[in-house]
Design a protein around this motif. Structure first.
Motif, PDB file in Angstrom:
ATOM      1  N   SER A 172       0.719  -1.235   0.045  1.00  0.00           N
ATOM      2  CA  SER A 172      -0.079   0.039   0.125  1.00  0.00           C
ATOM      3  C   SER A 172       0.601   1.191   0.258  1.00  0.00           C
ATOM      4  O   SER A 172       1.957   1.122   0.956  1.00  0.00           O
ATOM      5  N   VAL A 173       0.294   2.061  -1.059  1.00  0.00           N
ATOM      6  CA  VAL A 173       1.076   3.575  -1.176  1.00  0.00           C
ATOM      7  C   VAL A 173       1.199   4.529  -0.338  1.00  0.00           C
ATOM      8  O   VAL A 173       1.024   5.007  -0.396  1.00  0.00           O
ATOM      9  N   ASN A 174      -0.626   4.536  -0.100  1.00  0.00           N
ATOM     10  CA  ASN A 174      -0.886   5.804   0.272  1.00  0.00           C
ATOM     11  C   ASN A 174      -2.457   4.081   1.567  1.00  0.00           C
ATOM     12  O   ASN A 174      -2.467   3.545   1.292  1.00  0.00           O
ATOM     13  N   GLU A 175      -3.562   5.064   2.060  1.00  0.00           N
ATOM     14  CA  GLU A 175      -4.482   4.696   2.775  1.00  0.00           C
ATOM     15  C   GLU A 175      -6.314   5.119   1.243  1.00  0.00           C
ATOM     16  O   GLU A 175      -7.235   4.806   1.930  1.00  0.00           O
ATOM     17  N   SER A 176      -5.925   5.095   1.365  1.00  0.00           N
ATOM     18  CA  SER A 176      -7.079   5.090  -0.362  1.00  0.00           C
ATOM     19  C   SER A 176      -7.338   3.024   0.225  1.00  0.00           C
ATOM     20  O   SER A 176      -7.537   2.357  -0.019  1.00  0.00           O
ATOM     21  N   THR A 177      -8.568   3.088  -0.276  1.00  0.00           N
ATOM     22  CA  THR A 177      -9.977   2.233  -0.423  1.00  0.00           C
ATOM     23  C   THR A 177      -8.632   1.085  -1.533  1.00  0.00           C
ATOM     24  O   THR A 177      -8.796  -0.011  -1.250  1.00  0.00           O
TER      25      THR A 177
ATOM     26  N   PRO B  54      -6.264   6.551 -11.471  1.00  0.00           N
ATOM     27  CA  PRO B  54      -7.731   7.451 -11.885  1.00  0.00           C
ATOM     28  C   PRO B  54      -8.176   7.954 -11.316  1.00  0.00           C
ATOM     29  O   PRO B  54      -7.948   7.973 -10.271  1.00  0.00           O
ATOM     30  N   ARG B  55      -8.749   9.393 -11.206  1.00  0.00           N
ATOM     31  CA  ARG B  55      -9.153  10.402 -10.415  1.00  0.00           C
ATOM     32  C   ARG B  55     -10.369   9.531  -9.915  1.00  0.00           C
ATOM     33  O   ARG B  55     -11.437  10.592 -10.202  1.00  0.00           O
ATOM     34  N   LEU B  56     -10.499   8.739  -9.532  1.00  0.00           N
ATOM     35  CA  LEU B  56     -12.452   8.521  -8.340  1.00  0.00           C
ATOM     36  C   LEU B  56     -11.763   8.409  -7.269  1.00  0.00           C
ATOM     37  O   LEU B  56     -10.757   7.662  -6.700  1.00  0.00           O
ATOM     38  N   PRO B  57     -13.258   8.242  -6.483  1.00  0.00           N
ATOM     39  CA  PRO B  57     -13.129   8.568  -5.145  1.00  0.00           C
ATOM     40  C   PRO B  57     -12.402   7.269  -3.871  1.00  0.00           C
ATOM     41  O   PRO B  57     -11.743   7.070  -3.725  1.00  0.00           O
ATOM     42  N   LEU B  58     -12.433   6.021  -5.560  1.00  0.00           N
ATOM     43  CA  LEU B  58     -11.806   4.658  -5.006  1.00  0.00           C
ATOM     44  C   LEU B  58     -10.123   4.374  -4.529  1.00  0.00           C
ATOM     45  O   LEU B  58      -9.826   4.230  -3.705  1.00  0.00           O
ATOM     46  N   PHE B  59      -9.286   5.510  -5.214  1.00  0.00           N
ATOM     47  CA  PHE B  59      -8.298   5.331  -5.505  1.00  0.00           C
ATOM     48  C   PHE B  59      -7.534   7.171  -4.030  1.00  0.00           C
ATOM     49  O   PHE B  59      -6.599   7.093  -4.491  1.00  0.00           O
ATOM     50  N   ARG B  60      -8.831   8.173  -4.290  1.00  0.00           N
ATOM     51  CA  ARG B  60      -8.282   8.809  -3.111  1.00  0.00           C
ATOM     52  C   ARG B  60      -7.606   8.048  -1.773  1.00  0.00           C
ATOM     53  O   ARG B  60      -8.558   7.876  -0.804  1.00  0.00           O
ATOM     54  N   ASP B  61      -6.624   9.032  -1.553  1.00  0.00           N
ATOM     55  CA  ASP B  61      -6.193   9.070  -0.106  1.00  0.00           C
ATOM     56  C   ASP B  61      -6.835  10.143   0.645  1.00  0.00           C
ATOM     57  O   ASP B  61      -7.288  10.881   0.467  1.00  0.00           O
TER      58      ASP B  61
ATOM     59  N   THR C  91      -4.620  12.218   2.909  1.00  0.00           N
ATOM     60  CA  THR C  91      -4.304  13.198   1.444  1.00  0.00           C
ATOM     61  C   THR C  91      -5.266  14.242   0.679  1.00  0.00           C
ATOM     62  O   THR C  91      -4.196  14.790   0.240  1.00  0.00           O
ATOM     63  N   GLY C  92      -6.005  13.113   0.299  1.00  0.00           N
ATOM     64  CA  GLY C  92      -5.984  13.680  -0.902  1.00  0.00           C
ATOM     65  C   GLY C  92      -5.384  13.727  -2.324  1.00  0.00           C
ATOM     66  O   GLY C  92      -5.803  13.965  -3.453  1.00  0.00           O
ATOM     67  N   THR C  93      -4.705  12.739  -1.726  1.00  0.00           N
ATOM     68  CA  THR C  93      -3.862  12.643  -2.914  1.00  0.00           C
ATOM     69  C   THR C  93      -4.534  11.167  -3.764  1.00  0.00           C
ATOM     70  O   THR C  93      -4.600  10.528  -3.308  1.00  0.00           O
ATOM     71  N   TYR C  94      -3.623  10.960  -5.205  1.00  0.00           N
ATOM     72  CA  TYR C  94      -3.882   9.582  -5.534  1.00  0.00           C
ATOM     73  C   TYR C  94      -2.417   8.804  -5.771  1.00  0.00           C
ATOM     74  O   TYR C  94      -1.790   8.988  -6.260  1.00  0.00           O
ATOM     75  N   GLY C  95      -2.773   7.479  -5.593  1.00  0.00           N
ATOM     76  CA  GLY C  95      -1.636   6.503  -6.036  1.00  0.00           C
ATOM     77  C   GLY C  95      -0.145   7.379  -5.751  1.00  0.00           C
ATOM     78  O   GLY C  95      -0.588   7.822  -4.389  1.00  0.00           O
ATOM     79  N   ILE C  96       0.643   6.852  -6.197  1.00  0.00           N
ATOM     80  CA  ILE C  96       1.825   6.425  -5.622  1.00  0.00           C
ATOM     81  C   ILE C  96       2.144   8.076  -5.058  1.00  0.00           C
ATOM     82  O   ILE C  96       3.217   9.255  -4.317  1.00  0.00           O
ATOM     83  N   GLY C  97       2.185   9.538  -6.610  1.00  0.00           N
ATOM     84  CA  GLY C  97       2.406  10.226  -6.326  1.00  0.00           C
ATOM     85  C   GLY C  97       1.465  11.175  -4.726  1.00  0.00           C
ATOM     86  O   GLY C  97       2.961  12.498  -4.244  1.00  0.00           O
TER      87      GLY C  97
END
Length: 175
Positions: A41-46, A159-166, A169-175
């Protein structure tokens, strides 16, 4: 080795729980290694929490497949359990957050363990029934492989979808 489905499924749950927990922290522990990001896991997204279930389940399935060769529906059973577990993570997380609000950490941990337990329970039931005979187990394995590739690709091209949003932090993926 004699095949005892209940024992195998319990061992799989234990391995998945242990490895999934470790994968939650591996990216951070590794100094944010790109190699670790492939499976951890690279962030806390679902989505990233679903990855914590996928890779240990797949690893265990690969090991287990050597002992279940005579089970013609093995990969279909594994795909079924995997889909149940992966579906439960967002279903339980978003249901709670939609009804109550932000979920506490203990709840998120319980969601992971519940999804893992459900995946192995569904597989156990399917193995015990052993009614399905599939002529093309490679299709199930291909679908599992596609899921694995998506977990890796969406870590880097998210993808910029809620499932992928931390949610922290509000970030997506590894970024």
């Amino acid at each position: 080795m004699k095949r005892n489905v209940s024992l195998w499924q319990f061992a799989g749950f234990c391995l998945t729980a242990l490895l999934g927990t470790m994968l939650h922290y591996l990216y951070e522990w590794s100094g944010e290694s790109i190699v670790a990001a492939l499976v951890a896991s690279v962030n806390e997204s679902t989505w990233e929490h679903m990855k914590l279930l996928f890779f240990p389940l797949f690893l265990f399935a690969w090991i287990q497949s050597y002992f279940f060769k005579e089970c013609g529906n093995f990969w279909w059973v594994k795909l079924g359990g995997l889909l149940v577990g992966l579906s439960l993570i967002p279903a339980l997380y978003y249901t709670y957050n939609g009804a109550i609000g932000k979920s506490p950490d203990w709840y998120n941990i319980a969601v992971f363990f519940t999804a893992a337990a459900a995946a192995f329970f569904v597989e156990w039931r399917m193995f015990r029934r052993n009614r399905t005979r599939c002529k093309h187990p490679w299709i199930a394995l291909l679908l599992i492989g596609i899921l694995g590739v998506l977990f890796i690709v969406f870590t880097f091209e998210t993808p910029r979808l809620p499932l992928f949003r931390d949610p922290q932090t509000g970030t997506y993926g590894i970024g």
